[in-house]
Design a protein around this motif. Sequence first.
Motif, short mmCIF file in Angstrom:
data_model
loop_
_atom_site.label_atom_id
_atom_site.label_comp_id
_atom_site.label_asym_id
_atom_site.label_seq_id
_atom_site.Cartn_x
_atom_site.Cartn_y
_atom_site.Cartn_z
N SER A 113 0.49 -1.84 -0.15
CA SER A 113 0.14 -0.35 0.00
C SER A 113 0.82 1.12 0.03
O SER A 113 2.46 1.28 -0.21
N GLY A 114 0.16 1.99 0.08
CA GLY A 114 0.53 3.88 -0.03
C GLY A 114 0.99 3.81 1.61
O GLY A 114 2.18 5.13 1.42
N SER A 115 0.47 3.43 2.43
CA SER A 115 0.95 3.43 3.92
C SER A 115 2.43 2.91 3.89
O SER A 115 2.93 2.91 4.85
N ARG A 116 2.86 2.89 3.05
CA ARG A 116 4.46 2.62 2.96
C ARG A 116 4.94 1.19 4.08
O ARG A 116 6.00 0.87 4.86
N LEU A 117 4.29 -0.24 3.51
CA LEU A 117 3.74 -0.47 4.29
C LEU A 117 3.41 -2.31 3.69
O LEU A 117 2.05 -1.74 2.86
N LYS A 158 6.81 -2.88 8.39
CA LYS A 158 7.26 -1.63 8.02
C LYS A 158 8.45 -1.06 8.00
O LYS A 158 9.08 -0.60 6.22
N LYS A 159 9.50 -1.36 9.03
CA LYS A 159 10.65 -1.17 8.16
C LYS A 159 11.48 -2.31 7.04
O LYS A 159 11.58 -3.27 7.23
N PRO A 160 12.23 -1.94 6.82
CA PRO A 160 12.44 -0.02 6.36
C PRO A 160 11.57 0.87 5.25
O PRO A 160 13.01 1.28 4.10
N ILE A 161 10.84 -0.12 4.64
CA ILE A 161 10.06 0.26 3.73
C ILE A 161 9.92 2.10 3.81
O ILE A 161 9.32 2.59 4.58
N ARG A 162 9.95 2.57 3.10
CA ARG A 162 10.13 4.52 2.57
C ARG A 162 9.16 5.34 1.95
O ARG A 162 9.13 5.94 1.90
N CYS A 171 8.74 1.85 -4.21
CA CYS A 171 8.05 3.51 -4.76
C CYS A 171 9.55 4.06 -3.92
O CYS A 171 10.53 4.71 -4.67
N ASP A 172 10.42 3.58 -3.12
CA ASP A 172 11.52 3.92 -2.80
C ASP A 172 12.92 3.75 -3.13
O ASP A 172 14.30 3.23 -2.84
N PHE A 173 12.60 2.91 -5.06
CA PHE A 173 13.59 2.37 -5.66
C PHE A 173 14.58 1.40 -5.27
O PHE A 173 14.91 0.48 -5.97
N CYS A 177 14.04 -3.27 -3.60
CA CYS A 177 13.73 -4.51 -4.35
C CYS A 177 14.18 -4.99 -2.81
O CYS A 177 15.38 -5.15 -2.74
N ARG A 178 13.19 -5.64 -1.86
CA ARG A 178 13.10 -6.46 -0.39
C ARG A 178 12.61 -7.45 -0.71
O ARG A 178 11.95 -7.96 -1.31
N ILE A 179 13.43 -8.64 0.24
CA ILE A 179 12.80 -9.48 -0.19
C ILE A 179 12.53 -10.01 2.20
O ILE A 179 13.47 -9.39 2.90
N PHE A 180 11.19 -10.00 2.78
CA PHE A 180 10.91 -10.69 4.23
C PHE A 180 10.52 -11.81 4.29
O PHE A 180 10.17 -12.19 3.34
N SER A 181 10.65 -12.06 5.29
CA SER A 181 10.12 -13.62 6.50
C SER A 181 8.82 -12.51 6.44
O SER A 181 8.79 -11.96 6.90
#
Lengths: 108, 369
Positions: free
Chosen positions: B115-119, B138-142, B162-164, B166-170
């Motif tokens: 979402s646009g809520s950055r999470l 949430k962290k560290p999505i900006r 949109c903070d440019f 790519c991340r992989i989370f558990s």
Amino acid sequence: DPRRTGDALRAFHTALRSSPLHAKSQAAKEQAQGTMLKVLTSFKSSEIEQAVNSLDRNGVDLLMKYIYKGFEKPTENSSAILLQWHEKALAVGGLGSIVRVLTARKTV
Amino acid sequence: MAYHSFLLEPISCHAWNKDRTQIALCPNNHEVHIYRKDGAKWSKVHELKEHNGQVTGIDWAPESNRLVTCGTDRNAYVWTLKGNVWKPTLVILRINRAARCVKWSPKENKFAVGSGSRLISICYFEQENDWWVCKHIKKPIRSTVLSLDWHPNNVLLAAGSCDFKCRIFSAYIKEVEERPSPTPWGSKMPFGELMFESSSSCGWVHSICFSASGARVAWVSHDSTLCLADANKKMAVASLCTETLPLLAVTFITENSLVAAGHDCCPMLFTYEENQGALTFGGKLDVPKQSSQRGLTARERFQNLDKKASSDTANATLDTLHKNSIRHISVLKGGKANCSQFCTTGMDGGMSIWDVKSLESALKDLKIK
């Protein structure tokens, strides 16, 4: 005589290699832009294509950044020569190289 | 290639049912329409009206046959087919901005919403209270999360933002699953753990995709680049600066081959050379129609000069099947390991089905590895 092809090509590569992408000083960037513009205008029209073909993908992207920077502050004849460079760089880099000028965070 | 024009408006998103006889899509409004294949035709069989804002994501769980939708109204709904009616169940995402993308996990016991809520909201069903609950990463999505894809182990989740980055989370939820075994991305996977983060490219990450094995993840960014991280090479990232306009969607079709599409309106093949750790462009997959070449009459020449200030005979219309940007790609047959058919939808309101074997025979230089 900087208009001899060999010297112009060497100057071209040197100017690209010493790009102040990480410099914070506006003066350093402006100096680099001025140097690059001098190098680009010293090429004969027939020599431009060969110079562009001597670059790798990153080099073409960097050249495109300088071309657009040059467009921003046109001098007497600069736009004409820059348009010739633009045509050749576009043929190699495609629209993607222009997109990367627009999205770049580190400018020349 | 089969192309069907569903709408005059853009198709916002789409999802297929398990046997590929029905497609659910959002016709650029608050609704979801489901079409069923009737021979060569498509007939609309359902209209799902519940969202108060544009539907930005749809996913259809193949085994449990449930739909999940999310929208700009900050909500998600899980839809279950009861008889011949789709019944919605509201899922509280606890976000204060628009939801942008949604994906069922492989085991279909969870889904993730960006979402646009950055999470990212990871939602699962709580049996005791008979409702869906969610946990936040949430962290560290900006910035806004634009795309999501699950790893086959049902725990790891790739997110493009949109903070440019790519991340992989558990997204491990102890209430619904066993502790996962180690993967090349890491062994400790508590909920929310960041397993991988790419260094900044310069563009919003529009689409992200795990390979079938989960050992590789690929993403496309708005700076016209395609990148791939290989967990078997210590997460080394290979990137390709393309010559095209930005790509908006990407999928693996084999472990080494990718198909991506975007603002150039046609799908393209890319290959990952594992030994060199490099990505290469494999060619456009759209075979242009051979339009009849004929000379222009003097009148037509004058009209061109008048309208377009040019008298050349170059065709100003698009040669590609899609007449506007392609926004989504989905794999129809063969899975991401051995895809034999994939589907694209776009801003031209059209849907196209691409057959890999036909492409290989039509485009002689095409090499799918």
